[in-house]
Design a protein around this motif. Structure first.
Motif, PDB file in Angstrom:
ATOM      1  N   ILE A 120       0.843  -1.168  -0.049  1.00  0.00           N
ATOM      2  CA  ILE A 120      -0.107   0.102   0.000  1.00  0.00           C
ATOM      3  C   ILE A 120       0.856   1.243  -0.087  1.00  0.00           C
ATOM      4  CG2 ILE A 120      -1.817   1.330   1.182  1.00  0.00           C
ATOM      5  CD1 ILE A 120      -2.914  -1.331   2.345  1.00  0.00           C
ATOM      6  N   VAL A 121       0.560   2.199  -0.906  1.00  0.00           N
ATOM      7  CA  VAL A 121       1.334   3.505  -0.774  1.00  0.00           C
ATOM      8  C   VAL A 121       0.366   4.487  -0.293  1.00  0.00           C
ATOM      9  CG1 VAL A 121       2.593   5.010  -2.363  1.00  0.00           C
ATOM     10  CG2 VAL A 121       2.376   2.687  -2.910  1.00  0.00           C
ATOM     11  N   SER A 122       0.899   5.205   0.550  1.00  0.00           N
ATOM     12  CA  SER A 122       0.301   6.347   1.359  1.00  0.00           C
ATOM     13  C   SER A 122       0.887   7.528   1.802  1.00  0.00           C
ATOM     14  CB  SER A 122      -0.539   5.591   2.377  1.00  0.00           C
ATOM     15  OG  SER A 122      -1.534   6.779   2.995  1.00  0.00           O
ATOM     16  N   ALA A 123       0.301   8.347   2.328  1.00  0.00           N
ATOM     17  CA  ALA A 123       1.143   9.576   2.999  1.00  0.00           C
ATOM     18  C   ALA A 123       0.574   9.882   4.331  1.00  0.00           C
ATOM     19  CB  ALA A 123       0.953  10.897   2.111  1.00  0.00           C
ATOM     20  N   ASP A 124       1.496  10.699   5.014  1.00  0.00           N
ATOM     21  CA  ASP A 124       0.911  11.217   6.493  1.00  0.00           C
ATOM     22  C   ASP A 124      -0.210  11.705   6.427  1.00  0.00           C
ATOM     23  OD1 ASP A 124       2.006  13.302   5.199  1.00  0.00           O
ATOM     24  OD2 ASP A 124       2.685  14.387   6.937  1.00  0.00           O
ATOM     25  N   ALA A 125      -0.466  12.668   5.427  1.00  0.00           N
ATOM     26  CA  ALA A 125      -1.910  13.304   5.515  1.00  0.00           C
ATOM     27  C   ALA A 125      -2.265  14.220   4.258  1.00  0.00           C
ATOM     28  CB  ALA A 125      -1.752  14.358   6.798  1.00  0.00           C
ATOM     29  N   GLY A 126      -3.369  14.420   4.053  1.00  0.00           N
ATOM     30  CA  GLY A 126      -3.867  15.262   3.172  1.00  0.00           C
ATOM     31  C   GLY A 126      -4.392  16.486   3.589  1.00  0.00           C
TER      32      GLY A 126
END
Ligand code: ATP
Ligand code: MG
Length: 628
Positions: free
Chosen positions: A160-166
């Motif tokens: 899964i590819v993600s980020a800390d926040a939007g």
């Protein structure tokens, strides 16, 4: 016959010839043996035996002529950054990403779930998957954990590819806790999670599972990864429908057909050309984002703008500023975004140099006439409504200025697009209807290249869901109402499940909304059918005013409600008149901007609104509750 009609006729009567010609628009590592295989209807395979790759067509193929030209332009008014990636920058970043995915054990046919805000690494991740033949499943960033968990279990991703926040309108939404919760809820957790730390929100790190994107990037930068050539029908991605009407369906898309379809649409429908810039204001979490932020423009050798922000920050001129600064020639937006702008200072439309822009395309929901008129007059540019679905991946109905320029009509997405054998059918009998008659918009199979191949992992659901609702024949139902007028212009009249039955009269909520919206005080409205002991159902209208301060609750609103009812009486007859008109400050919508009618009805009828995980702002539904 007009050129447009001739092209359409050829595309249906001689599919092999038409699509065989279009196939040359992309690079094939090896050519197809057969244009179409349709031995097991309704399943269709396009360009059978041909081998190609979406990433190669979007990136590598343009390196020779456009290495130093802009390819991906990232603008964020959330974190105030603008970065231009040239085609060779894009090549470098995508290769680094592909190398890190491979190192995590991702190979051909494996799934990668992308749960990301509108940032460049999200696009790198998509293209990297395409490069190595992995199947991406992009899930709209910020979706609730339950939604996300469902989609993880459905696709069973390796990574899964993600980020800390939007961030949206200045408000930070931490993604990491949502993701962690989703992984704890699901049955098939990923082996690894690659996280971009944007420095927006602190994170809990899961050792052995979570990997830092920046460090990995450093490690793999400079590596090139060989393209994995896929047979044309191999899946490129999975994407779930918006969920406006219930449990989302995992649309499976092919590879070669999709590339050809997008390349063709870029010229014939969007009239976009290599070296130009495309601005699409959708989100990569939706089909419009897949087709017209990422793959379409890049495959066609255009630069594409990835915009993180809203249409009104720092002010309502931001989109036009982008058109000016990046010399955008084609713009694609949604009626909901333009209706937001309508409430802003109209001066902003005239403030920027929009000479590069040829046309504004709109899709996703009905484009009402007042909004269309307002924006086309304000811009002095053609506004082109196009109608399609997550399932089809590209337009079913649209003006096609790249084939022939014909006048458009407000409220109409013009004509059938080549490749779609689309008809208006009677819902009860399956008979084809004539001019002016309202029926279901249906597509005779085979669906064209790039349209959904099946429901991911569930061929049966594909056939059952889409091909069995019209009696007597195996045709694809769009589940939308439509009609064709005397001059051949098509109109979409709403969803088949949005029909209400008032004392035996069947009324489309869309028609009533159009009528309500034609009152100059109204910004937008939602009309729903609510059960009524006497009449079966009655229409209730929820309206948002352009200038709420002008209508007080005691006298102003009741007087306006009467006026609106009179307008509906005049236009549609008293039977369509809403039983009540309620004033609200905003409508409950999905995050993709569609009105959640199903939830409004439930609340109005005192029922549980059900799954609300896709709602943009729960407060909007609470307002509606207060009115009941
Ligand atoms: P679900 O299928 O999960 O309920 P959804 O249908 O809202 O969700 P999408 O595929 O994003 O998911 O939306 C396609 C639908 O949007 C079309 O079937 C139609 O109802 C509507 N639509 C799209 N473009 C237009 C348009 N130009 N005019 C009118 N309606 C449109
Ligand atoms: Mg749908």
């Amino acid at each position: 016959m007009t050129t447009l009609e001739k092209t359409h006729a050829l595309s249906i009567q001689n599919r092999e010839e038409f699509w065989g010609q279009q196939a040359h628009r992309i690079h094939w590592e090896s050519p197809h043996d057969k244009v179409l295989e349709f031995d097991h209807p309704p399943f269709a395979k396009w360009f059978v035996g041909g081998r190609t790759n979406l990433c190669y067509n979007a990136v590598d193929r343009w390196l020779k002529t456009q290495a130093d030209q802009a390819a991906l332009i990232w603008v964020s008014t959330e974190v105030n950054k603008e970065i231009v990636f040239t085609r060779s920058d894009l090549f470098r970043e995508v290769n680094a990403f592909a190398a890190m995915l491979k190192a995590q054990g991702v190979s051909e046919g494996d799934r990668v779930l992308i749960y990301m805000p509108m940032i460049p690494s999200a696009v790198f991740a998509m293209l990297a998957c395409a490069r190595i033949g992995a199947i991406h499943s992009v899930v709209f960033g910020g979706f609730a954990s339950v939604n996300l968990a469902q989609r993880i279990d459905d696709a069973q991703p390796t990574v899964i590819v993600s980020a800390d926040a939007g961030s949206r309108a200045g408000k930070v939404t931490p993604y990491k806790p949502l993701l962690d919760k989703a992984i704890s809820l699901c049955n098939s957790p990923p082996k690894a999670v690659i996280i971009e730390d944007r420095g927006l929100h602190e994170m809990n790190w899961v050792d052995g599972r979570d990997q830092d994107y920046a460090s990995l990037r450093e490690q793999y930068l400079g590596q090139t990864v060989d393209v994995t050539w896929l047979e044309s029908s191999q899946p490129s991605y999975i994407l779930y429908t918006s969920g406006t009407t219930g449990r989302p369906k995992g649309v499976q898309r092919d590879t070669g057909g999709y590339a050809v379809a997008l390349a063709t649409s870029m010229e014939y429908i969007y009239d976009g050309h290599p070296g130009e810039t495309f601005l699409c204001t959708s989100d990569i979490g939706w089909v419009v984002g897949h087709s017209y932020i990422v793959y379409g423009p890049l495959i066609a050798g255009m630069a594409t703008i990835l915009y993180e922000g809203t249409p009104v920050r720092p002010d309502g001129g931001i989109l036009w500023r982008l058109v000016q600064d990046y010399k955008v020639s084609v713009m694609f937006s949604a009626p909901t975004a333009i209706r937001v702008l309508k409430k802003q200072d109209p001066e902003l439309l005239g403030k920027y140099d929009l000479s590069s822009l040829r046309a504004l395309y709109m899709a996703g929901e009905p484009l009402d006439e007042p909004t269309a008129t307002w924006i086309s007059q304000g811009l002095g540019k053609p506004v082109i409504d196009n109608y399609w679905q997550t399932e089809t991946g590209w337009p079913i109905l649209a003006a096609q200025p790249g084939i022939e320029k014909r006048p458009t009509r407000f409220g109409s997405p013009s004509f059938p697009v080549y490749g779609y054998d689309v008809k208006i059918l009677d819902e009860q009998t399956g008979q084809e209807l004539g001019a002016g008659q309202k029926g279901v918009v249906a597509i005779f199979p085979p669906l064209p290249p790039g349209a959904m191949s099946t429901v991911w992992g569930d061929d049966e659901r594909f056939v059952q869901t889409y091909f069995t609702s019209i009696p007597g024949r195996q045709v694809y139902s769009t589940f939308d109402w439509g009609l064709v007028d005397q001059d051949g212009y098509w109109f979409i009249l709403g969803r088949t499940d949005d029909v209400i039955n008032v004392a035996g009269h069947r009324l489309g909520t869309r028609e009533i909304e159009e009528s309500v919206n034609s009152h100059p005080a109204i910004a937008e409205s939602a009309v729903v059918g609510v059960s009524d002991a006497l009449k079966g159902q009655v229409a209730v209208a929820f309206v948002v005013l352009k200038q709420p301060e002008r209508f007080d609750v005691v006298t102003g609103q009741p007087a306006l409600a009467k006026e609106i009812m009179r307008v509906v009486d005049d236009q549609l007859g008293a039977v369509a008149r809403p039983a009540a008109i309620q004033f609200v400050t905003a409508l409950p919508k999905t995050r993709s901007g569609k009105v959640l009618r199903r939830a409004i009805v439930a609340v109005c009828e005192g029922r549980d609104p059900g799954d609300l995980t896709t709602i943009e702002d729960p407060a909007t539904l609470e307002q509606i509750q207060k009115h009941t």
